[in-house]
Every structure is written in C-alpha cells, then in structure tokens.
Design a protein around this motif. Structure first.
Motif, short mmCIF file in Angstrom:
data_model
loop_
_atom_site.label_atom_id
_atom_site.label_comp_id
_atom_site.label_asym_id
_atom_site.label_seq_id
_atom_site.Cartn_x
_atom_site.Cartn_y
_atom_site.Cartn_z
N UNK A 1 -23.44 4.77 90.72
CA UNK A 1 -24.19 4.69 90.39
C UNK A 1 -24.96 5.86 88.88
N UNK B 1 -25.40 3.74 86.23
CA UNK B 1 -26.50 2.70 86.33
C UNK B 1 -28.12 3.77 86.08
N UNK C 1 -31.13 3.19 83.05
CA UNK C 1 -32.11 3.18 82.86
C UNK C 1 -32.46 4.00 81.71
N UNK D 1 -36.55 4.71 91.58
CA UNK D 1 -35.24 4.20 91.33
C UNK D 1 -34.19 5.04 91.17
N UNK E 1 -33.62 8.03 93.10
CA UNK E 1 -32.51 7.37 93.66
C UNK E 1 -30.59 7.74 94.31
N UNK E 2 -30.58 7.29 92.15
CA UNK E 2 -29.40 7.32 92.28
C UNK E 2 -28.58 8.45 92.23
#
Lengths: 128, 141
Positions: free
Chosen positions: B47, B50, B54, B115, B118-119
C-alpha cells in the motif's frame, strides 16, 4: 540512461500460438510503454492469438502500470489476440482495488498453467 | 487546509530528488525497504509503496520533479513512517476537485489523490498556485 533502458529490455517468448512475457523488474514508465509496443509488434509479426503476462514477481502495480496493462489488453484484442495477466500477488490485487483502479477487459489467471488453459480453451472454441 | 509542519523529534531517513523515471523506481523501492524495516506486513508495504509511487509520478509529470523526505517518528503515540513530497510546480488550482473520487478516471490525467489517500493512514496536502505542492503521507505500524 539510454544504456540502462536497453539493458533491461524484457524478453518475449513465443510458444505455439502464444506469447509469454515475464516481467522480472520493477518497471519505470518508459520501460512499460516500450514493452507495450514490443508486445504489439510481436503479435503482428507472429500472428499470436494470446499473450500471457506473468507479473508474479511484481511487488506493486501502480495506476500507470495498471493502465498500461489494460490498454495493452484492448489494443491486443483489436489485433485479435487475448491478454491474460498471470500470477498477481494478493497484496497487489488488494492495493489495486483500494486505489480504485479498474482494469476493464483484462483477464487474469492464478498461474501460467491456468492462463495457458484459459487461452487454449478460448482458441479451441473459436473453431467449433 | 492545515499548514504542514515538521516535528524535530522525527528521525530523518533520507532526502532524495525525483528528477527522472528511474528516481521514481529507486525511491519507491527505498520506501518499501523502510516499510519492511518497520516490520509492516506485506499488504501494508505494498500500500505505502504504491501510494508514494503515485505521488512521485505526480511530481514528475506535473511539477517537473521535486524532493522526497523520508522520516520515521511518533505521531499521536503511534510509530509512523512519514513520506513528504515537496515540489515547486504550478500547484493545484482546484484542490477540492482533485480530491474528489472519479477525477482520476478518464484519460488518467488526474492526480490520483483520492486513491492514494485510501492507501495510507494519514494524508496531508498543501498547495499554492504558482508556488508548489507538498503532500505528506503517514503509515502507522
């Protein structure tokens, strides 16, 4: 830097009607785009009916790589080839869903064997 | 939006530039290394790696690069891995829109911020048009 790009070119292997690609490195963006073009060229050259992309070694798939994979699936399907993504790690799958990334048109299989079976079945059904 | 402040008690693990695509790969691997070192589970590691990927790409694509600060510290009595992304890019004009889910869809030209948020366990952003953007994420362990 250009040298590094060439060093890391990802091999594409053809077996019967399928292309097999195993991504073994953490891809930067240009490498991902290069791979996409490489696979499409190889489909054209060989008339392959399916592409198996093994990502079991990939520790993460971010939105860029995710989009690259789904983009490739739609491009390949226009060229009459199916793409199956093989061996996604559970943590990667969880993260992709939470990230909110949809990968329409992308088929997945647990491992290479199941992926090949999937493509073979599809190919067989086309001849009935 | 709250001002992003720094805590002197945090331990700085490194400061790295994001100027090339290779930097994105290199620094996100470093973040994973520190997540592993903090004994995060494999899903948590994925998580946070990633999420920073981003953010690094945003800096690279929209701000012409930037700088990443990796720290570890205690936040609200929780041990945290803290990654701060600083750029001097154009800033985000409509932050509310950029934080809205769905803004990322389409051509993938969005910032992917909802997104990413959320991680992670904490997500802070500060942006000024013409000056730049700072995004800080934290992951507890």
């Amino acid at each position: 830097m250009d040298l590094a790009l060439h060093e890391k070119k990802i091999p594409i292997i053809k077996i019967h009607d399928f292309l097999i690609v195993s991504i073994q490195v953490d891809m930067h963006d240009k490498l991902a785009i290069q791979l996409q073009a490489q696979i499409l060229e190889e489909i054209e050259k060989t008339g392959a009916k399916g592409v198996l992309i093994d990502i079991s070694v990939l520790e993460m798939v971010d939105s860029f790589i995710g989009r690259m994979l789904s983009g490739m699936a739609s491009m390949a399907s226009i060229m009459d080839a199916a793409v199956v993504i093989v061996g996604m790690q559970p943590a990667v799958a969880i993260t992709l869903v939470e990230l909110g990334l949809e990968m329409p048109g992308v088929d997945t299989a647990l491992n290479m064997e199941k992926g090949i079976e999937m493509l073979q079945e599809r190919l067989d059904s086309e001849f009935i | 939006m709250d001002e992003i402040t720094f805590d002197n008690n945090w331990e700085q693990l490194g400061k790295y530039p994001i100027q090339t695509e290779h930097d994105i790969v290199k620094v996100r691997q470093l973040v994973r290394h520190y997540a592993k070192e903090a004994r995060m589970g494999i899903v948590e590691q994925t998580r946070v790696t990633t999420a920073v990927s981003e953010l690094f790409r945003n800096m690279y694509n929209y701000a012409g690069g930037g700088e990443v600060l990796i720290e570890r510290g205690v936040v609200e009595s929780k041990r945290a891995l803290i990654v701060t992304c600083l750029d001097e890019g154009p800033g985000i004009e409509d932050l509310e829109l950029a934080m809205k889910d769905g803004y990322t869809s389409g051509m993938g030209m969005g910032y992917g911020l909802p997104g990413t948020k959320r991680l992670v366990d904490r997500f802070e952003i500060q942006t000024k048009v013409g000056k730049g953007t700072t995004v800080r994420i934290m992951k507890w362990r």
